[in-house]
Design an enzyme around this catalytic site. Sequence first.
Site, PDB file in Angstrom:
ATOM      1  N   HIS A   1       8.804 -15.082  11.965  1.00 50.58           N
ATOM      2  CA  HIS A   1      10.198 -15.263  11.535  1.00 50.58           C
ATOM      3  C   HIS A   1      11.004 -16.124  12.512  1.00 50.58           C
ATOM      4  O   HIS A   1      12.126 -16.513  12.200  1.00 50.58           O
ATOM      5  CB  HIS A   1      10.900 -13.910  11.374  1.00 50.58           C
ATOM      6  CG  HIS A   1      10.307 -13.058  10.294  1.00 50.58           C
ATOM      7  ND1 HIS A   1      10.232 -13.477   8.990  1.00 50.58           N
ATOM      8  CD2 HIS A   1       9.734 -11.826  10.329  1.00 50.58           C
ATOM      9  CE1 HIS A   1       9.646 -12.533   8.252  1.00 50.58           C
ATOM     10  NE2 HIS A   1       9.325 -11.526   9.041  1.00 50.58           N
TER      11      HIS A   1
ATOM     12  N   ASP B   1       1.095 -12.029   5.995  1.00 50.12           N
ATOM     13  CA  ASP B   1       2.034 -10.931   6.240  1.00 50.12           C
ATOM     14  C   ASP B   1       2.829 -10.676   4.941  1.00 50.12           C
ATOM     15  O   ASP B   1       3.035 -11.579   4.142  1.00 50.12           O
ATOM     16  CB  ASP B   1       2.980 -11.326   7.379  1.00 50.12           C
ATOM     17  CG  ASP B   1       3.920 -10.212   7.810  1.00 50.12           C
ATOM     18  OD1 ASP B   1       3.632  -9.547   8.811  1.00 50.12           O
ATOM     19  OD2 ASP B   1       4.964 -10.018   7.132  1.00 50.12           O
TER      20      ASP B   1
ATOM     21  N   HIS C   1       5.927 -10.281   4.581  1.00 50.09           N
ATOM     22  CA  HIS C   1       7.175 -11.042   4.584  1.00 50.09           C
ATOM     23  C   HIS C   1       6.910 -12.540   4.688  1.00 50.09           C
ATOM     24  O   HIS C   1       5.956 -12.963   5.345  1.00 50.09           O
ATOM     25  CB  HIS C   1       8.057 -10.603   5.763  1.00 50.09           C
ATOM     26  CG  HIS C   1       8.321  -9.133   5.823  1.00 50.09           C
ATOM     27  ND1 HIS C   1       7.541  -8.269   6.581  1.00 50.09           N
ATOM     28  CD2 HIS C   1       9.255  -8.367   5.217  1.00 50.09           C
ATOM     29  CE1 HIS C   1       8.004  -7.035   6.441  1.00 50.09           C
ATOM     30  NE2 HIS C   1       9.035  -7.059   5.619  1.00 50.09           N
TER      31      HIS C   1
ATOM     32  N   ASP D   1       1.178  -5.264   6.967  1.00 49.68           N
ATOM     33  CA  ASP D   1       2.253  -4.604   6.203  1.00 49.68           C
ATOM     34  C   ASP D   1       2.144  -4.811   4.691  1.00 49.68           C
ATOM     35  O   ASP D   1       3.008  -4.359   3.938  1.00 49.68           O
ATOM     36  CB  ASP D   1       3.650  -4.998   6.724  1.00 49.68           C
ATOM     37  CG  ASP D   1       3.819  -6.475   7.000  1.00 49.68           C
ATOM     38  OD1 ASP D   1       2.926  -7.257   6.645  1.00 49.68           O
ATOM     39  OD2 ASP D   1       4.863  -6.842   7.576  1.00 49.68           O
TER      40      ASP D   1
HETATM   41  N1  Q9C Z   1      15.714  -3.876   4.223  1.00 51.53           N
HETATM   42  C1  Q9C Z   1       7.516  -8.647  10.401  1.00 51.53           C
HETATM   43  O1  Q9C Z   1       6.800  -7.998   9.657  1.00 51.53           O
HETATM   44  N2  Q9C Z   1      13.914  -5.688   8.362  1.00 51.53           N
HETATM   45  N3  Q9C Z   1       8.836  -8.538  10.398  1.00 51.53           N
HETATM   46  C2  Q9C Z   1      13.771  -5.545   6.951  1.00 51.53           C
HETATM   47  C3  Q9C Z   1      14.600  -4.506   4.876  1.00 51.53           C
HETATM   48  C4  Q9C Z   1      13.170  -6.729   9.011  1.00 51.53           C
HETATM   49  C5  Q9C Z   1       9.522  -7.679   9.472  1.00 51.53           C
HETATM   50  C6  Q9C Z   1      14.884  -4.729   6.347  1.00 51.53           C
HETATM   51  C7  Q9C Z   1      11.698  -6.760   8.729  1.00 51.53           C
HETATM   52  C8  Q9C Z   1      11.005  -7.750   9.611  1.00 51.53           C
HETATM   53  C9  Q9C Z   1       6.894  -9.557  11.404  1.00 51.53           C
HETATM   54 ZN    ZN Z   2       5.970  -8.537   7.905  1.00 53.99          ZN
END
Ligand code: Q9C
Ligand code: ZN
Length: 360
Positions: A170, A212, A214, A301
Amino acid sequence: MLIFTSDSHRGHARSSEFFRGSLVPCFESALRTDLIQSYLEVYKFGEFRSPDALPMVALEQIHSSEYLQFVQTIHSRWCQKLQAEGQSVAPETVEIIPHTFPTRHLNQNSVPNSVYGQVGYYAMDTATPITAGSYEATRGATLCAVNAVQALAEGKTATAFSLSRPPGHHASSDGFGGYCFFNHAAVAAQHWLNLLRSKGATTPSIAILDVDFHHGNGTQSIFYDRNDVLFVSIHADPAEAYPYFLGLRDETGHGEGIDCNVNLPLALGSGWGEFGPALQAAMERIASFSPQGLVVSFGADTHEADPISGFRLSTANFNRMGNMIRELNLPTAIVMEGGYAVNILGEATYEFLNGIDLDR
Ligand code: Q9C
Ligand code: ZN
């Protein structure tokens, strides 16, 4: 498979993050890499190595110098500011969470002098607290990814894993968020291109596959106008999931990078029935790009047990995922991204690595 780990990640120890508007314990913790390492050790998988202090020119090519300076100094400057305001501060306990952001109609063109302003300027969310050891931790994680690529380029192994935290995909050239500060996969790809060029290649290319849950918004934005790095990402539809503001199918690259960005968003609730065909499409696109190497941004994830995500992959699906990527038969650096279901993290990662391993 060579596996690089660094103890520096322990200094990135946060207690709480904002999740859907509430302050909750951090999902991204040192327990994650500990659990994966002990699972791999019990099953005698791979050879663990500490990273060598290789030069990190690529880190400076990927991130702006003002942003690198910011990540390195912000925690001590924030603590000094609190002290100057008369608060008694124990730096080890201070966690920085941004609170004011330069959104539309505000000035986004200059970095403010205030440390509070600077944190909001570089941040994309309130889920990514900064602690005293965050800089050393994220630098150690980048070093592990660079070492993985170096080992591949030197022919020491065909698959190398950077078992590190915090994650990276990210992070953009000058922004942090989503638990990420430096984009390890991007730096690894850049380091690889540098090595190939130093050995005489005139137009080397590397593919990054991001699996991933996301979208890897940072990696996409870093390479969006380049054609020496193909970015392919399978992720939850940003209409429904973090990071919300990037990752649509019609984002295909810009300028020289046109058609070198491939987003394969899937609906929440997707399982192997949706993920498998998307991965097949990703494999075909990477094969036709004919890169010299592959960097995988690996997140666990996508597992059905993940507490903050929404796909339904089983542990067995991780082995299939690894096996399909292995078919590309490319030297492969795997970089750890997300994955927060602590009860299955070791096993799912093991299944993926066992499936992808070209050294077996
Ligand atoms: N309502 C990685 O997996 N928060 N980052 C999400 C959802 C951030 C995940 C909130 C999630 C970041 C590397
Ligand atoms: Zn992620």
